[in-house]
Scaffold this active site. Structure first.
Site, PDB file in Angstrom:
ATOM      1  N   CYS A  82       0.815  -1.218   0.000  1.00  0.00           N
ATOM      2  CA  CYS A  82       0.000   0.000   0.000  1.00  0.00           C
ATOM      3  C   CYS A  82       0.851   1.271   0.000  1.00  0.00           C
ATOM      4  CB  CYS A  82      -0.939  -0.002   1.201  1.00  0.00           C
ATOM      5  SG  CYS A  82      -0.079  -0.172   2.762  1.00  0.00           S
TER       6      CYS A  82
HETATM    7  C1  LIG Z   1       0.679  -5.053   2.760  1.00  0.00           C
HETATM    8  S1  LIG Z   1       1.912  -6.247   2.900  1.00  0.00           S
HETATM    9  C2  LIG Z   1       0.943  -7.704   3.016  1.00  0.00           C
HETATM   10  C3  LIG Z   1       0.484  -8.002   4.379  1.00  0.00           C
HETATM   11  C4  LIG Z   1      -0.042  -9.390   4.554  1.00  0.00           C
HETATM   12  N1  LIG Z   1      -1.144  -9.672   3.688  1.00  0.00           N
HETATM   13  C5  LIG Z   1      -0.404  -9.630   6.001  1.00  0.00           C
HETATM   14  O1  LIG Z   1      -1.565  -9.755   6.297  1.00  0.00           O
HETATM   15  O2  LIG Z   1       0.496  -9.635   6.860  1.00  0.00           O
HETATM   16  C6  LIG Z   1       2.503  -6.393   1.240  1.00  0.00           C
HETATM   17  C7  LIG Z   1       3.448  -7.549   1.003  1.00  0.00           C
HETATM   18  O3  LIG Z   1       3.786  -7.583  -0.385  1.00  0.00           O
HETATM   19  C8  LIG Z   1       5.057  -8.199  -0.481  1.00  0.00           C
HETATM   20  N2  LIG Z   1       5.623  -7.924  -1.816  1.00  0.00           N
HETATM   21  C9  LIG Z   1       6.077  -6.752  -2.295  1.00  0.00           C
HETATM   22  N3  LIG Z   1       6.508  -6.919  -3.563  1.00  0.00           N
HETATM   23  C10 LIG Z   1       6.329  -8.222  -3.898  1.00  0.00           C
HETATM   24  C11 LIG Z   1       6.583  -8.983  -5.062  1.00  0.00           C
HETATM   25  N4  LIG Z   1       7.134  -8.422  -6.163  1.00  0.00           N
HETATM   26  N5  LIG Z   1       6.261 -10.287  -5.058  1.00  0.00           N
HETATM   27  C12 LIG Z   1       5.721 -10.874  -3.953  1.00  0.00           C
HETATM   28  N6  LIG Z   1       5.459 -10.187  -2.811  1.00  0.00           N
HETATM   29  C13 LIG Z   1       5.753  -8.878  -2.777  1.00  0.00           C
HETATM   30  C14 LIG Z   1       5.839  -7.579   0.652  1.00  0.00           C
HETATM   31  O4  LIG Z   1       6.947  -8.385   1.008  1.00  0.00           O
HETATM   32  C15 LIG Z   1       4.764  -7.482   1.750  1.00  0.00           C
HETATM   33  O5  LIG Z   1       4.862  -8.582   2.627  1.00  0.00           O
END
Ligand SMILES: C[S@@+](CC[C@H](N)C(=O)[O-])C[C@H]1O[C@@H](n2cnc3c(N)ncnc32)[C@H](O)[C@@H]1O
Length: 349
Positions: A82
């Site tokens: 986000c």
């Molecule tokens: C808002 S957090 C998600 C939180 C999670 N759903 C939770 O409830 O704890 C966004 C996540 O996207 C992951 N992320 C960012 N870029 C990514 C990518 N290219 N591929 C996979 N995951 C990614 C980050 O590591 C992060 O953990």
């Protein structure tokens, strides 16, 4: 893979809070994807039964799941980063490539045709071109979409003000109507969840029973400042001039107006961020003790149960807590999604 329940895939699963909420509502989470090694270590520690892909989502073809799940997947949960849309991000840029990550979900939707798709993000995403692109492409793939809905985690039993935008896609209107009827629950306060915790030891080396419940070592001047901040909701406006920070006097430079503020016992907490145990990053001082909240207090304010395992050092754990979707909020939403799916077991395109 033996499937016994409604199935879900958790994209951008982080440390697994969404998965925890889905599981507690009855879903069987079959796969999850995240690229962050520390968050994935936490995920594995808590959800060892889920097939976790610790990879960049852009490198994963949804065809890898197709044999097992095509046409039978109940829910695709998508909580993409986000930061590109958040008001708190002072370095927001239209060129931030992470803004496009939410669109990666579309190839999974196209290939797997889940009965429901759930998107969660900050409300700011609704003002971005990427949001229109997402909505248009979902419709082109045959999905009915709910209007984007703003919800506050505080209305779902999380002791925290946390405004989020959710968007639901469904294969038919009936399913969409039922999946969109989220029930609110009774508010809980800061006191309800951390009021019974003992005063923590100071410093990680003095930990007693709870590995997350220890206070940071604050400097003498920080403690002096805290001593001037009224208990139970006071703010740094009460600091005498000699204790005010220069950056706080200059309002234009002030990016954290709540810093050094105390939580209020009978209210919900403000939004927890990745800096949730840092006094300079927001209203994260204990209501009556002269210290920042501990990781345990932050985890409880984010509605994590005490037996949730966090891997990493203090700053990595604070990041995981601040980035997560509160499990109790997800539980409330997931219960509605689950019962909508149970009543529409034949939903198809
Ligand atoms: C808002 S957090 C998600 C939180 C999670 N759903 C939770 O409830 O704890 C966004 C996540 O996207 C992951 N992320 C960012 N870029 C990514 C990518 N290219 N591929 C996979 N995951 C990614 C980050 O590591 C992060 O953990």
């Amino acid at each position: 893979m033996k499937i016994t329940n409604k199935t879900a895939i958790d994209l951008y699963c982080g440390s697994g809070a969404v998965t925890a909420g889905l599981k507690s509502a009855g879903f069987q989470v079959v796969c999850a994807i995240d690229v962050d090694p520390i968050a994935c270590a936490t995920y594995r520690a808590n959800h060892p039964e889920v097939h976790l892909f610790e990879e960049d989502i852009k490198t994963i073809s949804p065809k890898r799941f197709a044999n097992d799940l095509k046409g039978s997947l109940d829910l695709l949960a998508v909580c993409a980063p986000c930061q590109p849309f958040s008001n708190r991000n002072r370095h927001k840029s239209t060129k931030d490539q992470r803004a496009k990550l939410v669109l990666e979900a579309l190839s999974f939707v196209e290939e797997l045709k889940p009965k429901l798709v759930f998107f969660e993000n900050v409300p700011g995403i609704g003002r971005q071109p990427v949001f229109n692109e997402l909505a248009e492409k979902m419709v082109a793939l045959g999905y009915h979409l709910s209007p984007p809905k703003k919800i506050d985690a505080a209305d779902l039993g999380v002791p925290q003000r946390r405004q989020r935008m959710i968007l639901i896609g469904a294969r038919n209107d009936d399913l969409l109507t039922q999946a969109s009827k989220i029930n609110f629950s009774k508010r809980r306060t800061v006191f309800d969840v951390i009021g019974n915790l003992p005063s923590p030891p100071v410093g990680i080396e003095n930990i007693e029973n709870d590995v997350l419940h220890y206070s940071r070592r604050h400097s003498v001047i920080t403690i002096e400042r805290l001593q001037h901040i009224p208990h139970d909701g006071g703010s740094r406006d009460n600091l005498p001039p000699q204790l005010q920070l220069r950056c706080h006097k200059d309002l234009n430079k002030n990016s954290y107006p709540d810093s050094y503020g105390r939580l209020k016992w009978r209210d919900v907490a403000p939004t927890l961020t990745t800096g949730c145990t840092d006094l300079t990053k927001g209203r994260y001082a204990h209501p009556v003790e002269d210290r920042a909240i501990t990781l345990r207090e932050a985890a409880r304010l984010q509605s994590f149960p005490d037996d949730y395992i966090f891997v990493g050092n203090a700053s990595q754990i604070a990041t995981q807590i601040g980035n997560s979707v509160p499990p109790t909020m997800m539980h409330g939403i997931a219960k509605t999604l689950y019962s909508a799916l149970s009543n529409n077991s034949s939903a198809s395109l």
